[in-house]
Enzyme design. Structure first.
Site, short mmCIF file in Angstrom:
data_model
loop_
_atom_site.label_atom_id
_atom_site.label_comp_id
_atom_site.label_asym_id
_atom_site.label_seq_id
_atom_site.Cartn_x
_atom_site.Cartn_y
_atom_site.Cartn_z
N LYS A 297 0.95 -1.28 0.06
CA LYS A 297 -0.05 0.08 0.24
C LYS A 297 1.03 1.51 0.08
CE LYS A 297 -1.75 2.54 2.80
NZ LYS A 297 -1.53 3.80 2.04
N GLU B 89 9.91 1.71 10.65
CA GLU B 89 10.98 2.47 10.18
C GLU B 89 10.27 3.96 10.37
OE1 GLU B 89 14.06 2.40 9.48
OE2 GLU B 89 14.47 0.02 9.52
N CYS C 119 13.99 10.44 5.78
CA CYS C 119 14.28 10.01 7.11
C CYS C 119 15.54 10.59 7.58
CB CYS C 119 13.62 8.75 7.20
SG CYS C 119 14.58 7.67 6.36
N GLU D 194 10.94 17.28 13.49
CA GLU D 194 11.24 16.71 12.08
C GLU D 194 10.86 17.65 11.05
OE1 GLU D 194 9.45 13.28 10.57
OE2 GLU D 194 11.26 12.72 9.74
P1 NAD Z 1 2.75 8.77 7.02
O1 NAD Z 1 3.00 8.10 8.33
O2 NAD Z 1 1.71 9.85 6.81
O3 NAD Z 1 2.12 7.69 5.91
C1 NAD Z 1 2.99 6.42 5.67
C2 NAD Z 1 2.19 5.22 5.13
O4 NAD Z 1 1.06 4.98 6.19
C3 NAD Z 1 1.27 5.97 3.85
O5 NAD Z 1 1.26 4.76 3.05
C4 NAD Z 1 -0.20 6.04 4.62
O6 NAD Z 1 -1.39 6.02 3.81
C5 NAD Z 1 -0.22 4.89 5.61
N1 NAD Z 1 -0.97 4.99 6.72
C6 NAD Z 1 -1.80 6.04 7.27
N2 NAD Z 1 -2.54 5.84 8.32
C7 NAD Z 1 -2.26 4.38 8.66
C8 NAD Z 1 -2.77 3.81 9.62
N3 NAD Z 1 -3.68 4.12 10.53
N4 NAD Z 1 -2.35 2.40 9.43
C9 NAD Z 1 -1.57 1.94 8.41
N5 NAD Z 1 -0.95 2.77 7.43
C10 NAD Z 1 -1.40 3.98 7.57
O7 NAD Z 1 4.25 9.25 6.54
P2 NAD Z 1 4.56 10.24 5.16
O8 NAD Z 1 4.00 11.58 5.70
O9 NAD Z 1 3.87 9.50 3.91
O10 NAD Z 1 6.32 10.04 5.05
C11 NAD Z 1 7.10 10.62 5.75
C12 NAD Z 1 7.33 10.21 7.18
O11 NAD Z 1 8.05 8.93 7.13
C13 NAD Z 1 8.58 11.03 7.58
O12 NAD Z 1 8.25 11.08 9.10
C14 NAD Z 1 9.79 10.26 7.49
O13 NAD Z 1 10.75 10.67 8.48
C15 NAD Z 1 9.31 8.93 7.81
N6 NAD Z 1 10.00 8.03 6.90
C16 NAD Z 1 11.01 7.07 7.66
C17 NAD Z 1 11.92 6.00 6.95
C18 NAD Z 1 12.98 5.44 7.79
O14 NAD Z 1 13.46 4.63 7.15
N7 NAD Z 1 12.85 5.20 9.18
C19 NAD Z 1 12.23 6.39 5.58
C20 NAD Z 1 11.35 7.30 4.90
C21 NAD Z 1 10.19 8.08 5.52
#
Ligand code: NAD
Length: 492
Positions: free
Chosen positions: A172, A245, A279, A375
């Site tokens: 997803k 992550e 990230c 962040e």
């Molecule tokens: P987000 O948490 O808003 O969304 C991530 C994913 O989770 C999306 O596919 C979203 O649709 C899904 N999602 C939303 N609600 C959910 C739920 N209740 N249950 C399961 N899935 C759900 O993150 P974003 O804004 O898309 O991405 C940016 C964030 O990702 C930043 O905080 C960044 O640091 C983090 N990130 C972390 C890493 C790492 O390796 N640690 C890598 C890349 C990005």
């Protein structure tokens, strides 16, 4: 969401299918829709999970040789369609085309690397009284949930590992960057048995349904810490295996023997790569008094060389923010930072409705401000002054996050000493954001837990299982050292 048709389709049960609705996908360089994506209903999400579950027994019994060949086939298909995927990635994500191509090539390379990894059975004891072995089994259906900053690359941290270990997957992607993942589904639909890989796109509304579904055995999640809390709560209901992550606020500490000219290019790349939307981007820089002016000058001069624009323009080295919400968030952090530091923004912002922010340094700012503590995920680097290194280490560790960190110095031994004291999953020295498929990636504190990549990352897609034999009874077993999980007799 609207009634437009989509030329993209989801992958469910070996077929490319329309969503029950569609949704517009916005090009962040124009702020305008450029394509439509399918939007799944809850029924379609459940169908994808059910088909992944039904396909699991047969897939988990395939030989490792079969799985390796299919993962390699996916790598080939990605490479063959590199330009097409990169073009689409730039349009939906915003990154410069060159970086998009690198992401697509990296995705293929990670699939290729995983295809040759081994999952061994470990001998625990072979004596006259006991033969004990630890072997690895697949888990079942793995939910692969990805964010919008590296839609393809982050999928390659999870999918090939899950498949090699014998699991089936439901992928997803994020609602604002669904298209490259859907395109991948189109490329691989004929390569894999039906139901082994499923791709479902939502309007950020089906994550709960996926992460709480009883037939999902493991969730491999990359996204924000706030969503990570919800995923963990959902996983708890059936004790799903979980890799999180999450967000980061990576510090970099410059030591007083560093050469500003030498380190400035690496720092600017680490802070502004992907417009700071990584990230593990360098998000706050601690600089000793003695180097503050000289290094700020060098950083500023490198910022001025960045070219902000539409990623499809060959001159562009810095794209827009990926979505309106992120754009507003970084702008508000910058507004706040103006009251606490000296804001220097380089270059010109393209006209139009794109989500463009210029590369920005914020000097003379301190810990305790929003820009430093939160962040920020944008093309902004706060540069914080320190007078002794213990103070810098304490400030670096003060964050609830603990993803990456870096130390910049000439004396590598001294840098190692500082690295040892930093609370992070990875500490780089004289670099930042250096990854490889063989190098484990993990978060500490509220940046998540579990490991991706490397041998440890692969094992996270397996269940450990002990076989303990009384050798005094029966006829000797076959060679237990063979690769587990239906390893082909000749292996590899
Ligand atoms: P987000 O948490 O808003 O969304 C991530 C994913 O989770 C999306 O596919 C979203 O649709 C899904 N999602 C939303 N609600 C959910 C739920 N209740 N249950 C399961 N899935 C759900 O993150 P974003 O804004 O898309 O991405 C940016 C964030 O990702 C930043 O905080 C960044 O640091 C983090 N990130 C972390 C890493 C790492 O390796 N640690 C890598 C890349 C990005």
């Amino acid at each position: 969401m609207n009634s437009q048709t989509s030329t993209f389709r989801m992958l469910i049960d070996g077929a490319l299918v329309d969503g029950e609705q569609t949704m517009a996908v916005i090009n962040p360089s124009t702020g305008q829709p450029f394509a439509h994506s399918p939007r799944a209903s809850l029924r379609q999400m459940e169908q994808a999970i059910n088909t992944a579950s039904r396909s699991f027994p047969a897939w988990s019994r395939t030989t490792m040789q079969t799985r390796r060949a299919l993962i390699l086939r996916i790598a080939d298909l990605i490479e063959e369609h590199c330009l097409e995927l990169a073009h689409l990635l730039t349009q939906e994500q915003g990154k410069p085309l060159r970086d998009a191509q690198a992401e697509v090539q990296g995705t293929a390379a990670f699939f290729r690397y995983v295809a040759q990894c081994r999952i061994e059975t470990q001998t625990l004891e072979e004596s006259t009284t006991r033969h004990a072995y630890l072997q690895r089994q697949p888990l079942g259906v793995v939910a692969v949930i990805t964010p919008w900053n590296f839609p393809l690359m982050l999928l390659a941290f999870k999918v090939p590992h899950a498949l090699l270990a014998g699991n089936t997957v439901v992928i997803k992607p994020a609602a604002t960057t669904p298209l490259t993942t859907l395109k991948l589904g189109e490329l691989i639909v004929d390569a894999l048995p039906a139901g082994v890989v499923n791709i479902v796109t939502d309007h950020n509304d089906l994550g709960d349904a996926l992460s709480s579904h009883p037939q999902v055995a493991k969730i491999s999640f990359t996204g924000s810490t706030a969503t990570g809390y919800k995923v963990m709560a959902n996983a708890a209901k059936s004790l799903k295996r979980l890799t999180l992550e999450l967000g980061g606020n990576d510090p970099g500490i410059v030591l007083d023997d560093a050469d500003p000219k030498q380190i400035a290019p690496g720092i600017v790349r680490a802070a502004f790569f992907n417009s700071g939307q990584a990230c593990i981007a360098l998000k706050r820089l601690y600089v000793p008094d003695s180097l503050y002016e000289a290094l700020s000058h060098e950083l500023w001069s490198h910022c001025q060389r960045l070219v902000l624009g539409d990623g499809l323009d060959s001159q562009t080295t810095l794209g827009p923010l990926q979505n309106q919400q992120q754009f507003q968030k970084v702008k508000s952090l910058l507004e706040d930072a103006r009251q606490h530091g000296r804001v220097l923004s380089a270059g010109t912002v393209p006209e139009g409705a794109g989500y463009f922010l210029p590369p920005t340094l914020v000097l003379d700012i301190e810990d305790g401000t929003r820009l430093v503590d939160e962040e920020q995920f944008g093309p902004v680097l706060p540069v914080i002054r320190y007078s002794n290194v213990e103070q810098a280490i304490a400030m670096a560790n003060r964050s609830p996050y603990g993803l990456g960190a870096s130390v910049w110095a000439s004396d590598l031994e001294r840098a190692r000493g500082v690295a040892d004291q930093l609370q992070a999953g990875t500490v780089w020295i004289n670099q930042h954001i250096d990854l490889g498929p063989h190098i484990p990636q993990c978060g500490s504190k509220q940046s998540g837990f579990g490991i991706e990549l490397g041998a440890e990352g692969l094992l996270e897609f397996t269940q450990a299982k002990v076989i303990n034999i009384n050798p005094g009874l029966g006829i000797a077993a076959q060679d237990p050292q063979k690769e587990h999980m239906n390893a082909e007799q000749t292996s590899n």
